[in-house]
Design an enzyme around this catalytic site. Structure first.
Site, PDB file in Angstrom:
ATOM      1  N   HIS A  45     -19.760  -9.783  11.168  1.00  0.00           N
ATOM      2  CA  HIS A  45     -20.199 -11.175  11.070  1.00  0.00           C
ATOM      3  C   HIS A  45     -19.278 -12.096  10.283  1.00  0.00           C
ATOM      4  CE1 HIS A  45     -22.726 -10.212   7.179  1.00  0.00           C
ATOM      5  NE2 HIS A  45     -21.566  -9.609   7.171  1.00  0.00           N
ATOM      6  N   HIS A  46     -18.260 -11.561   9.605  1.00  0.00           N
ATOM      7  CA  HIS A  46     -17.389 -12.413   8.796  1.00  0.00           C
ATOM      8  C   HIS A  46     -16.180 -12.946   9.567  1.00  0.00           C
ATOM      9  CE1 HIS A  46     -19.609 -11.547   5.208  1.00  0.00           C
ATOM     10  NE2 HIS A  46     -19.270 -10.273   5.166  1.00  0.00           N
ATOM     11  N   ALA A  47     -15.829 -12.343  10.695  1.00  0.00           N
ATOM     12  CA  ALA A  47     -14.618 -12.757  11.406  1.00  0.00           C
ATOM     13  C   ALA A  47     -14.716 -14.217  11.832  1.00  0.00           C
ATOM     14  CB  ALA A  47     -14.396 -11.865  12.625  1.00  0.00           C
ATOM     15  N   ASP A  51     -21.318 -15.604   7.370  1.00  0.00           N
ATOM     16  CA  ASP A  51     -20.555 -16.857   7.388  1.00  0.00           C
ATOM     17  C   ASP A  51     -19.829 -17.120   8.690  1.00  0.00           C
ATOM     18  OD1 ASP A  51     -18.886 -14.663   6.758  1.00  0.00           O
ATOM     19  OD2 ASP A  51     -17.469 -15.937   5.661  1.00  0.00           O
ATOM     20  N   HIS A  67     -23.542 -13.149   3.132  1.00  0.00           N
ATOM     21  CA  HIS A  67     -23.830 -14.245   4.047  1.00  0.00           C
ATOM     22  C   HIS A  67     -23.128 -14.043   5.391  1.00  0.00           C
ATOM     23  CE1 HIS A  67     -23.024 -18.618   5.345  1.00  0.00           C
ATOM     24  NE2 HIS A  67     -24.279 -18.328   5.648  1.00  0.00           N
TER      25      HIS A  67
END
Length: 380
Positions: free
Chosen positions: A124-126, A166, A164
Site C-alpha cells: 500500500h505504500h508504493a 498512504d 497509514h
C-alpha cells in the site's frame, strides 16, 4: 460458491533479502499452516493473471516502471535504499503480485467468487513514481483502477495495517468513486508521516479519505472501539459496490516495527467485521490482501490463516491448536494455538465518550473532520 485465493509459488519470491523484514517466509509459512488446518481445501486456488503492463501503467509512470525493470539503484525512484533494496527479478515478481490482486478483483466482479484474496499483496505504500516502505508496485491501486475501468460505480478501501495506507490514498485522493479508510498508529510517531484526520479528500472528492490516527499502545479494546465508531458509518454513507481491504498484521503487540498492542484475537475480530460489512453493503463482494507484519513466526501465519478461513466461509475457531507438523517446521518459537487467549470485549463509543481518553480523542478528530462531508452527524 467457494471463496478464492490467488496464489502461485512465484509470489513468495518477493524477497528483499534474508536480513530484511519483508521476508518471503511470511507467505510460505501461512500457506503451510492454512494447508495443514484444511483451510486451503475450502478455497478455489487460481494463479495470477498474465502481466498486463498497460494496466500497471494506469497507476505507475513509464519512467518508474523502466527503472524497476532495469533493477538498479536509483535515488530518484527510491530504489536501492536499505528499506527498498533491489533484487533479482524485482519487476517480474512485483508485477505478478499486482496481477494477483487484479485477478482477485476480477473474480469478484465477474461473480466467480463472492470473496477473493491475495495474501502476497497489500503493498500500500508504493507511489506512482516511487518505491516506498518495502512496496514496489501498488497492487491495491492497480486492482482498484481495474475495477473502476470495468465499470464498478464505487470502491471502498479499508486498511488495518499499523502504517497509514498512504499510497492508495494519494493515488485516489481526488477520485470521488473511491473511499479510502485507514486505521493506523498516529503519523506523529510512525512512518510514513501521513494519515492525519484532516486528510479528507481532494477537490470534488471531499469526505472520501478517512483516517483514524491512534496513539501508541492502543490495545484491542481501544482499536475495536475506534473501528466500530467510524468504519461502519462511513462505509454505509458511501455505499460501495465492492470492498477492498488490506490486512497488515503489524498492529500486533509483538510486531517489532510499531507500537500498537493488538492481539491475534482482536485482529481476527476486525476481519470478521469487514466480512460482515461486505455482506451488508456490497452484496458480499470482498477483495482482501495481506500487507505488513514482521513477527514472522508467531503472528503473520496465524493472522492470515484466520483471514483465509473467513474468506472460505468457515472461520478457524480461535481455540484450534496449531498442527504439530507445522510447529516442527517453524521450530521452538511456534505458537501452539490459533488464539492469543485475549479478551476482545470493548465499550461502544455510542454508549458514552471519555474526553480524557486518547483513543476517544482520535475518534472525535476523525468524526469531526469527515462526518460533515458525508452528511453524517459527528455525534458530540
Amino acid at each position: 460458491m467457494k471463496g478464492r485465493l490467488v496464489y502461485s509459488e512465484e509470489l513468495s519470491r518477493y524477497d528483499f533479502g534474508s536480513d530484511h523484514p519483508m521476508a518471503p517466509g511470511r507467505v510460505k509459512n501461512t500457506m503451510s499452516l492454512a494447508r495443514q488446518l484444511g483451510v486451503l481445501d475450502r478455497l478455489s486456488i487460481v494463479p495470477p493473471a498474465e502481466v498486463d503492463l498497460d494496466l500497471i501503467r494506469r497507476v505507475h509512470g513509464d519512467d518508474y516502471i523502466e527503472a524497476v525493470q532495469r533493477g538498479e539503484p536509483n535515488a530518484e525512484f527510491g530504489l536501492g535504499t536499505s528499506d527498498n533494496p533491489v533484487f533479482a527479478g524485482m519487476h517480474d515478481i512485483s508485477a505478478q503480485v499486482a496481477m494477483a490482486t487484479v485477478e482477485a478483483a476480477r473474480s469478484v466482479w465477474a461473480g466467480e467468487a463472492r470473496r477473493a484474496s491475495n495474501i502476497s499483496g497489500g503493498l500500500h505504500h508504493a507511489m506512482p513514481r516511487a518505491t516506498s516502505g518495502f512496496c514496489i508496485y501498488n497492487d491495491l491501486a492497480v486492482a482498484i483502477r481495474w475495477l473502476l475501468d470495468a465499470g464498478v460505480p464505487r470502491v471502498a478501501y479499508v486498511d488495518v495495517d499499523v502504517h497509514h495506507g498512504d499510497g492508495v490514498q494519494a493515488i485516489f485522493y481526488d477520485e470521488p468513486r473511491v473511499m479510502t479508510v485507514s486505521l493506523h498508529e498516529t503519523p506523529a510517531c510512525l512512518f510514513p508521516g501521513t494519515g492525519f484526520p484532516e486528510e479528507t479528500g481532494g477537490p470534488g472528492a471531499e469526505g472520501t479519505a478517512v483516517n483514524v490516527a491512534l496513539p501508541p499502545g492502543t490495545d484491542d479494546a481501544g482499536w475495536l472501539r475506534a473501528f466500530d465508531a467510524v468504519v461502519p458509518d462511513v462505509l454505509r454513507a458511501f455505499a460501495p459496490t465492492v470492498l477492498v481491504t488490506q490486512h497488515g498484521c503489524d498492529s500486533h503487540e509483538h510486531d517489532p516495527l510499531a507500537d500498537l498492542d493488538l492481539s491475534l484475537d482482536g485482529q481476527r475480530a476486525s476481519y470478521l467485521a469487514l466480512a460482515a460489512l461486505a455482506d451488508e453493503i456490497c452484496e458480499g463482494r470482498w477483495v482482501s490482501t495481506g500487507g505488513g507484519g514482521y513477527a514472522l513466526l508467531q503472528v503473520v501465519p496465524r493472522a492470515w490463516t484466520h483471514l483465509l478461513g473467513i474468506v472460505s466461509g468457515e472461520p478457524v475457531p480461535p481455540q484450534t491448536p496449531t498442527p504439530q507438523a507445522w510447529r516442527d517446521e517453524i521450530g521452538e518459537w511456534a505458537p501452539t494455538s490459533m488464539s492469543d487467549h485475549a479478551d476482545i470485549s470493548f465499550a461502544r463509543f455510542s454508549d458514552g465518550i471519555s474526553p480524557e481518553s486518547r483513543v476517544d480523542q482520535a475518534i472525535l478528530a476523525t468524526r469531526r473532520a469527515v462526518y460533515p462531508e458525508l452528511g453524517l452527524d459527528p455525534g458530540f
